[in-house]
Design an enzyme around this catalytic site. Structure first.
Site, PDB file in Angstrom:
ATOM      1  N   GLU A 185       0.819  -1.211   0.000  1.00 43.01           N
ATOM      2  CA  GLU A 185       0.000   0.000   0.000  1.00 43.01           C
ATOM      3  C   GLU A 185       0.855   1.264   0.000  1.00 43.01           C
ATOM      4  OE1 GLU A 185      -3.191  -2.203   2.912  1.00 43.01           O
ATOM      5  OE2 GLU A 185      -2.720  -0.115   3.283  1.00 43.01           O
ATOM      6  N   CYS A 221       3.428   8.353   0.945  1.00 35.89           N
ATOM      7  CA  CYS A 221       3.794   7.476   2.046  1.00 35.89           C
ATOM      8  C   CYS A 221       4.046   6.096   1.445  1.00 35.89           C
ATOM      9  CB  CYS A 221       2.641   7.427   3.049  1.00 35.89           C
ATOM     10  SG  CYS A 221       2.887   6.205   4.344  1.00 35.89           S
ATOM     11  N   CYS A 280       3.456  -5.265  16.138  1.00 33.70           N
ATOM     12  CA  CYS A 280       2.815  -4.324  17.067  1.00 33.70           C
ATOM     13  C   CYS A 280       1.319  -4.657  17.148  1.00 33.70           C
ATOM     14  CB  CYS A 280       3.022  -2.890  16.588  1.00 33.70           C
ATOM     15  SG  CYS A 280       4.758  -2.492  16.364  1.00 33.70           S
ATOM     16  N   CYS A 310      -1.464  -2.785  14.903  1.00 31.24           N
ATOM     17  CA  CYS A 310      -1.182  -2.520  13.488  1.00 31.24           C
ATOM     18  C   CYS A 310      -1.604  -3.680  12.594  1.00 31.24           C
ATOM     19  CB  CYS A 310       0.314  -2.241  13.331  1.00 31.24           C
ATOM     20  SG  CYS A 310       0.833  -2.074  11.619  1.00 31.24           S
ATOM     21  N   GLY A 338       5.565  -2.114   6.832  1.00 32.79           N
ATOM     22  CA  GLY A 338       6.923  -2.599   7.019  1.00 32.79           C
ATOM     23  C   GLY A 338       7.768  -1.731   7.921  1.00 32.79           C
ATOM     24  N   GLU A 339       8.875  -2.305   8.361  1.00 30.81           N
ATOM     25  CA  GLU A 339       9.827  -1.601   9.233  1.00 30.81           C
ATOM     26  C   GLU A 339      11.087  -1.313   8.410  1.00 30.81           C
ATOM     27  OE1 GLU A 339      10.272  -0.237  12.400  1.00 30.81           O
ATOM     28  OE2 GLU A 339      12.206   0.120  11.464  1.00 30.81           O
ATOM     29  N   SER A 365       8.400   5.665  16.519  1.00 31.70           N
ATOM     30  CA  SER A 365       7.056   5.309  17.000  1.00 31.70           C
ATOM     31  C   SER A 365       7.167   4.902  18.460  1.00 31.70           C
ATOM     32  CB  SER A 365       6.500   4.158  16.169  1.00 31.70           C
ATOM     33  OG  SER A 365       6.434   4.553  14.820  1.00 31.70           O
ATOM     34  N   LEU A 366       6.986   5.876  19.329  1.00 25.61           N
ATOM     35  CA  LEU A 366       7.182   5.611  20.761  1.00 25.61           C
ATOM     36  C   LEU A 366       5.896   5.055  21.383  1.00 25.61           C
ATOM     37  CD1 LEU A 366       9.282   5.853  23.000  1.00 25.61           C
ATOM     38  CD2 LEU A 366       8.485   8.178  23.429  1.00 25.61           C
ATOM     39  N   HIS A 367       4.819   5.752  21.235  1.00 32.05           N
ATOM     40  CA  HIS A 367       3.470   5.297  21.623  1.00 32.05           C
ATOM     41  C   HIS A 367       3.223   5.057  23.109  1.00 32.05           C
ATOM     42  CE1 HIS A 367       2.830   5.099  17.410  1.00 32.05           C
ATOM     43  NE2 HIS A 367       3.251   3.874  17.192  1.00 32.05           N
ATOM     44  N   ASN A 390      -6.102   4.382  14.622  1.00 32.85           N
ATOM     45  CA  ASN A 390      -7.037   3.928  13.604  1.00 32.85           C
ATOM     46  C   ASN A 390      -7.605   2.590  14.011  1.00 32.85           C
ATOM     47  OD1 ASN A 390      -7.416   5.435  11.180  1.00 32.85           O
ATOM     48  ND2 ASN A 390      -5.205   5.244  10.843  1.00 32.85           N
TER      49      ASN A 390
END
Ligand code: SAH
Ligand code: SF4
Length: 348
Positions: free
Chosen positions: A92, A105, A116, A119, A159-160, A214-216, A290
């Site tokens: 995507e 993006c 995660c 996700c 992906g990372e 991405s701490l979150h 989301n």
């Protein structure tokens, strides 16, 4: 032997390849320009000798992605793409329009192995890495489809990127090459879930990109419950690596914080976060989570989100709530691919 992925090659590598065909050095720059103008066929390279084009066709391929689905927002024009890769996999991408131009993006892997909990991209693990050329092709396809030029790139799709380190670095080098797409590194963000070994290696390149982390969560207890990666590199280790990265690059770091109702959205979390980030020149990007079909996470209500932001701001931090683009085509990253796979009947 498989054909060579020629769109992933740098100019010096092309020089070497072409010298094998007895070609002068300048041809490499010429070829690089063609490849990065978005052509998908060697025959389009009309100023290259016919014999050379034939030889390249035989030994090399030009990577491309094709549009499998296109969803356009009626609110703000944001376009979400499901691209099909040459081996039938799906990824995507999102094209967004801002005042300063177009941002794409991009995905860096098919699937993701970081797992995660919130996700959709990682639900079935990693399928494979994307090549640098497949990363470039996502931008080129969006440009072609809309007849536009893209000025900004965020590596925040599926992906990372730091789990596909070499290809991500090569992508950065290729996309910013002034003979090619010439998108300045200052206009590129790379988002990581906190792969500390990758952050350390990336610092060595000293790219003027924006590193998004991405701490979150403000502490290990909460972060462990959301992100497996935190068991390998905890919050302390991650923030130390961010500080070291900043010492080298002198770039402001962006921290992503997806707000999930009842998980990480309390006033205490905001206070702890502010304390942990002291001493790092940063911006906090608050993302209302989301909803993903496969889990039960919800975003907090609007007032709670604003209160969280205000709390951070009052403690001296630079925090904003991410503007929602394409709310009417909302499908969190990874979800379109999952749906396509459901239709295809495959389980990865
Ligand atoms: N793997 C990288 C980059 C891709 S994910 C990373 O994790 O940073 C891009 C961003 O989307 C990350 O900040 C990620 O945490 C966030 N994200 C993933 N799923 C989400 C969801 N359901 N709601 C809000 N943000 C989400
Ligand atoms: Fe992978 Fe990023 Fe999704 Fe985590 S949030 S599973 S690292 S894509």
């Amino acid at each position: 032997m498989g054909k060579t992925d020629i769109k992933s090659m740098t100019v010096p590598e092309l020089e070497e390849l072409l010298s094998g065909y007895g070609q002068p050095r300048f041809r490499a720059g010429q070829l690089f320009k063609w490849l990065h103008s978005g052509v998908t066929d060697f025959d389009a390279m009309t100023d290259m000798p016919l014999k050379l084009r034939e030889a390249l066709k035989e030994n090399c391929y030009i990577a491309d992605v094709t549009v499998a689905r296109r969803l356009q927002s009626e609110i703000d024009g944001t376009v979400k793409y499901l691209y099909r890769l040459s081996d039938g996999e799906y990824i995507e991408s999102v094209l967004m329009k801002y005042e300063h131009g177009y941002t794409v993006c991009i995905s860096t892997q098919v699937g993701c192995r970081m797992g995660c909990s919130f996700c959709a991209s990682g639900i079935n693990g990693l399928c494979r890495n994307l090549t640098p050329s497949e990363m470039l092709s996502q931008i080129m396809a969006a440009e072609r489809d809309n007849n536009i030029r893209v000025s900004n790139v965020v590596m925040m799709g599926m992906g990372e990127p730091l789990d596909n380190f070499d290809n991500s670095v090569r992508f950065l080098q290729l996309v910013s090459d002034d003979k090619g797409m010439n998108i300045g590194l200052r206009h590129i963000s790379l988002s990581t879930s906190g792969v500390v070994s990758g952050i350390e290696k990336l610092a060595e390149y000293n790219f003027p990109i924006t590193l998004s982390v991405s701490l979150h969560a403000p502490n290990d207890e909460i972060r462990n419950s959301m992100m497996k990666v935190n068991r390998k590199w905890n919050v302390d280790t991650l923030l130390k690596a961010c500080k070291a990265y900043q010492r080298v690059t002198t770039r402001r770091i962006s921290f992503e914080y997806a707000l999930i109702e009842g998980v990480n959205d309390s006033e205490a979390c905001a206070k702890e976060l502010a304390k942990r980030l002291k001493g790092i020149m940063c911006h906090i990007n608050l993302i209302p989570a989301n909803p993903v079909k496969e889990n039960s996470f919800k975003k907090p209500d609007k007032n709670k989100i604003l209160a969280f932001k205000q709390q951070l701001v009052s403690l001296g931090l630079n925090a904003t709530v991410r503007r929602t683009l394409g709310a009417d085509i909302d499908a969190s990253c990874g979800q379109l691919r999952r749906r396509a796979k459901e239709v295809d009947g495959s389980d990865n």
